[in-house]
Write an enzyme that holds these catalytic residues in place. Structure first.
Site, PDB file in Angstrom:
ATOM      1  N   SER A  21     122.010  -2.757  46.171  1.00  0.00           N
ATOM      2  CA  SER A  21     121.011  -3.123  45.167  1.00  0.00           C
ATOM      3  C   SER A  21     120.668  -1.926  44.289  1.00  0.00           C
ATOM      4  CB  SER A  21     119.726  -3.642  45.841  1.00  0.00           C
ATOM      5  OG  SER A  21     119.133  -2.622  46.623  1.00  0.00           O
ATOM      6  N   GLY A  22     120.028  -2.217  43.155  1.00  0.00           N
ATOM      7  CA  GLY A  22     119.489  -1.170  42.300  1.00  0.00           C
ATOM      8  C   GLY A  22     120.500  -0.148  41.837  1.00  0.00           C
ATOM      9  N   VAL A  64     120.553   3.972  57.693  1.00  0.00           N
ATOM     10  CA  VAL A  64     120.685   5.426  57.641  1.00  0.00           C
ATOM     11  C   VAL A  64     119.741   6.137  58.601  1.00  0.00           C
ATOM     12  CG1 VAL A  64     121.534   5.421  55.264  1.00  0.00           C
ATOM     13  CG2 VAL A  64     119.067   5.685  55.703  1.00  0.00           C
ATOM     14  N   TYR A 156     105.845   9.002  48.530  1.00  0.00           N
ATOM     15  CA  TYR A 156     107.178   8.873  47.943  1.00  0.00           C
ATOM     16  C   TYR A 156     107.549  10.147  47.182  1.00  0.00           C
ATOM     17  CZ  TYR A 156     111.010   7.130  45.054  1.00  0.00           C
ATOM     18  OH  TYR A 156     112.228   6.961  44.433  1.00  0.00           O
ATOM     19  N   THR A 191     114.284  -1.498  39.272  1.00  0.00           N
ATOM     20  CA  THR A 191     115.130  -1.814  40.423  1.00  0.00           C
ATOM     21  C   THR A 191     114.333  -2.724  41.344  1.00  0.00           C
ATOM     22  OG1 THR A 191     114.369   0.038  41.789  1.00  0.00           O
ATOM     23  CG2 THR A 191     116.192   0.480  40.258  1.00  0.00           C
TER      24      THR A 191
END
Length: 249
Positions: A21-22, A64, A156, A191
């Site tokens: 995605s994105g 991950v 973030y 996104t």
């Protein structure tokens, strides 16, 4: 070396994490369209469009944050496509919350994926590239928020600042093995993480703050992706390439 050969990724074995995605999906598409042998690693590929699935892209389900998944994914790539040349270390998550509203679970999740996940993907990729003795390239995805935070994205932004510094640290350590480590630093691109927000007033505000008066289109990353994956960047390491329409200016 001519321009066509200089920027070529034809037949390079390239892995992209977060490739369903994105920005990750865009990386997979442009690399496959230019002849690379691409593996997309993601927790799910269920929503990837059929036209994309028709391309010869190896789709691997993996997380991950799991060292076992990372190792198994790279084993599958080597067995199916051949020795790894390039890794786009792109998987990432975001939780939009002011500092006082950020929970320990949000904090841990973002650092687990964006920082620890990225680090251990890079480590495993480098370990295999060193064993092959052929060098390679690792390209991390950071963000302009790693250098210019905004309200509602403190954690973030912290994770992306870590990725930026990690890029430089790994570049320094792996240069002796002919492994280049660079990063893409995107600005505001719609996104899956933010498209609902950017479709509203926030998107209009950010366009107004941008010197180019627009948000990024996914195709705007294509040139930098091909540059860093190809031999055109053979003397670049520790570089952070910003793709933001001048937003940070």
């Amino acid at each position: 070396m001519g321009e066509k050969q200089l920027f070529t990724v034809k037949d390079k074995v390239i892995a992209v994490t977060g490739g369903s995605s994105g920005l990750g999906l865009r990386m997979v598409k442009v690399l496959a369209e230019h002849g690379a042998r691409v593996a997309s690693i993601a927790r799910s590929h269920d929503h990837v469009d059929a036209s994309y699935q028709d391309r010869d892209v190896l789709q691997i389900t993996g997380d991950v944050t799991s060292s076992q998944d990372i190792s198994a994914a790279f084993d599958q790539i080597e067995q199916t496509l051949g020795p790894l040349s390039v890794v786009f270390n792109n998987a990432g998550v975001a939780h939009k919350a002011r500092v006082l509203d950020t929970t320990p679970e949000m904090f841990d999740h973002m650092f687990a994926v964006n920082v620890a996940g990225a680090f251990f993907v890079a480590r495993e990729a480098a370990r295999r590239m060193i064993a092959q003795g052929r060098g390679g390239a690792i390209i991390n995805t950071t963000s302009i928020l790693g250098e210019r935070p905004q309200k509602g994205a403190a954690v973030y932004s912290m994770t992306k600042a870590c990725v930026t510094q990690m890029t430089r640290a790994l570049a320094l350590e792996f240069a002796a093995h002919d492994i280049r480590v660079n990063a893409l630093s995107p600005g505001w691109f719609p996104t899956g993480i933010n498209e609902a927000e950017l479709a509203g007033p926030a998107g209009s505000f950010l366009k107004g703050c941008n010197p180019m008066r627009r948000l990024g289109d996914l195709s705007d990353i294509d040139g930098a992706v091909l540059l860093l994956a190809s031999d055109a960047s053979r003397y670049m390491t520790g570089s952070i390439i910003t793709i933001d329409g001048g937003h940070q200016l």
